[in-house]
Design an enzyme around this catalytic site. Structure first.
Site, PDB file in Angstrom:
ATOM      1  N   GLU A 107     -35.524 -21.465  36.743  1.00 20.88           N
ATOM      2  CA  GLU A 107     -34.821 -19.959  37.121  1.00 20.88           C
ATOM      3  C   GLU A 107     -35.725 -19.186  38.023  1.00 20.88           C
ATOM      4  O   GLU A 107     -36.894 -19.464  37.863  1.00 20.88           O
ATOM      5  CB  GLU A 107     -34.618 -19.442  35.657  1.00 20.88           C
ATOM      6  N   GLU A 118     -31.705 -11.250  30.290  1.00 22.97           N
ATOM      7  CA  GLU A 118     -32.354 -11.837  29.193  1.00 22.97           C
ATOM      8  C   GLU A 118     -33.539 -10.783  28.691  1.00 22.97           C
ATOM      9  O   GLU A 118     -34.136 -10.284  29.259  1.00 22.97           O
ATOM     10  CB  GLU A 118     -32.870 -13.077  29.380  1.00 22.97           C
TER      11      GLU A 118
END
Length: 388
Positions: A190, A302
Site C-alpha cells: 500500500e 485507516e
C-alpha cells in the site's frame, strides 16, 4: 521454526542498523531539510532492500520492462480543478544525484515502531456494518473496495490533509492498498499519505509505503525501515513530508499513486505523480498471493488506535476530521480510481462497495451515479456525540 524466524529477524536488524539508527557513513550526500529531516543520498546498490535474505542475489530492475497501459480520458479545467501539484519539503534544500536513492534518516531503533501493530479478532468474520465490528482489533477502516477478479494494478488521486492524531502511538492514513489472502494472514502492499508519530516522530503529513506477507505478524514495515522495497528513483524520499497540504477554504492539493505489476518480472512497481517510478516490491519477498496477483483493492482511510471500537473513542481524525459533504470535497477524497486486470487496461472497477467499520466516527460517501467520474469521500472526527 521459531528459532529460525528469530535468527532471520536478528540478521535483518543487525545488517540494517546503519539506517535504523541514523548513521550516515554510506551517504554520498546529505541534505538538511527545513522541516528538520535529514535526507541521505545512498548508492543505489547499497540500499536497505538488498539485506533481505530473499534478495541476496537480486539484480535491481532499474525501470519497468514496459509502460503500463494508460486509459484515454477527456479532461478539462473544471474536472482537474481539485488537483494542485504537491512536492516534498526537502526538495527546497537540494536533490540527490542520479545513481543514488534518498533515504530519510531516522533514529528509530524499535522494531515494533516500524511495523504495523497486528491484533486480530480470530473469533469474528469479515461481516462489516454500522455496528462496532472491526476486522482487525485497534484498526478502523472507511474504504471503498473491489474484489472478484485478478488484479495486477490500481491507481488513484487522493487529496492531502493533516488530520489530528491524539496519541503518539496512533496514526491516520489515506491509502491505496492491494491485498491477497485471508484476513488473519494477508499479504498487503500500500501507499498514500500518513500522519504517524510512532514511526516518524512528528505529526507532519508524509508520503508512505507499507508491505507485509503475513498480516504484519512477523514481516513488513513502513517505507525503507526494513529490507524489502527496492527503490530506483533519486527524486522521491519515502517517509518524507509532502507540501502544500489542503486546508478548508484553501486550494485543494492531491497526490497520484499507481501500483502495478510488471508482467515480465512479477515485481510490483510504485509510481508517484503520474510519471515517477519510485521503485518496486520484488516478487521474491512474496510466497503465493501477491507473487501472482491481488485479490482485493482498497481505497480510503485507516485509523489505528487502542481506543477504536470502544468508549471513550479516540479523537484521532480521518481525512480532514470532518464528515464528508461531497459537494464541498471537504475531507478525505479520492478520484480517478482505477484497476488493472487481465485486460491490461486501466478502468473503473465493475463492482465496488463502500463502507465504514465505525459509521458514527468515520463515514464514507460514494458518488457514482449521474457523474462523469466516480468519487469517494471519507473521514470524520473520531470521538463526537454520536461516537462517545
Amino acid at each position: 521454526m521459531a528459532f529460525k524466524l528469530i535468527g532471520i529477524l536478528l540478521v535483518e536488524i543487525i545488517a540494517f542498523a546503519p539506517f535504523v539508527w541514523g548513521e550516515n557513513s554510506l551517504a554520498i550526500k546529505s541534505i538538511q531539510s527545513e522541516d528538520g529531516d535529514v535526507i541521505d543520498c545512498i548508492d543505489i546498490f547499497k540500499q536497505p532492500a538488498l539485506y533481505h535474505p530473499a534478495l541476496k542475489n537480486h539484480k535491481i530492475q532499474m525501470t519497468p520492462s514496459y509502460n503500463p497501459v494508460m486509459e484515454t480520458t477527456k479532461t478539462n479545467d473544471q474536472e482537474e480543478s481539485y488537483k494542485c501539484v504537491t512536492t516534498q519539503t526537502w526538495h527546497k534544500n537540494g536533490s540527490c544525484p542520479k545513481g543514488t536513492i534518498p533515504i530519510r534518516r531516522t533514529q528509530n531503533n524499535k522494531k515494533d515502531q516500524i511495523k504495523k501493530p497486528s491484533f486480530f479478532h480470530h473469533d469474528k468474520g469479515l461481516k462489516i456494518n454500522k455496528d462496532i465490528n472491526l476486522s482487525q482489533k485497534n484498526h478502523s477502516l472507511t474504504i471503498m473496495h473491489t474484489e472478484g477478479y485478478r488484479y495486477s494494478g490500481a491507481k488513484t488521486d487522493m487529496k492531502t490533509w493533516n488530520p489530528h492524531v491524539e496519541e503518539d502511538d496512533e496514526y491516520s492514513t489515506s491509502r491505496l492498498a492491494l491485498m491477497s489472502g485471508a484476513y488473519y494472514d494477508y499479504q498487503d502492499i500500500e501507499s498514500g499519505w500518513a500522519v504517524n508519530p510512532r514511526v516518524y516522530g512528528d505529526r507532519k503529513t508524509r508520503f508512505f509505503t507499507y508491505w507485509t506477507t503475513d498480516g504484519s505478524r512477523e514481516t513488513g514495515c513502513f517505507d525503507l525501515t526494513c529490507p524489502g522495497f527496492v527503490q530506483t528513483s533519486h527524486e522521491i524520499a519515502l517517509g518524507a513530508a509532502i507540501y502544500p497540504i489542503s486546508t478548508q477554504n484553501g486550494l485543494p492539493y492531491s497526490i497520484t499513486v499507481y501500483i502495478y505489476k510488471d508482467i515480465n518480472t512479477s515485481n510490483w512497481w510504485l509510481q508517484y505523480g503520474g510519471s515517477i517510478n519510485i521503485g518496486y516490491w520484488p516478487s521474491e519477498i512474496f510466497d503465493g498471493g501477491l507473487k501472482v496477483h491481488a485479490q482485493t483493492v482498497q481505497w480510503g482511510g485507516e485509523v489505528y488506535s487502542k481506543n477504536v471500537g470502544k468508549h471513550p473513542h479516540t479523537k484521532t481524525q480521518m481525512g480532514s476530521g470532518a464528515f464528508p459533504v461531497y459537494i464541498f470535497a471537504n475531507t478525505g477524497f479520492m478520484k480517478n480510481m482505477r484497476i488493472l486486470d487481465n485486460s491490461m487496461e486501466l478502468k473503473f472497477p465493475q463492482n465496488v462497495d463502500a463502507y465504514s467499520e465505525e459509521y458514527d466516527c468515520y463515514r464514507p460517501q460514494y458518488m457514482g451515479d449521474y457523474v462523469e467520474e466516480p468519487e469517494f469521500h471519507f473521514g470524520g472526527p473520531g470521538r463526537n456525540p454520536m461516537c462517545p
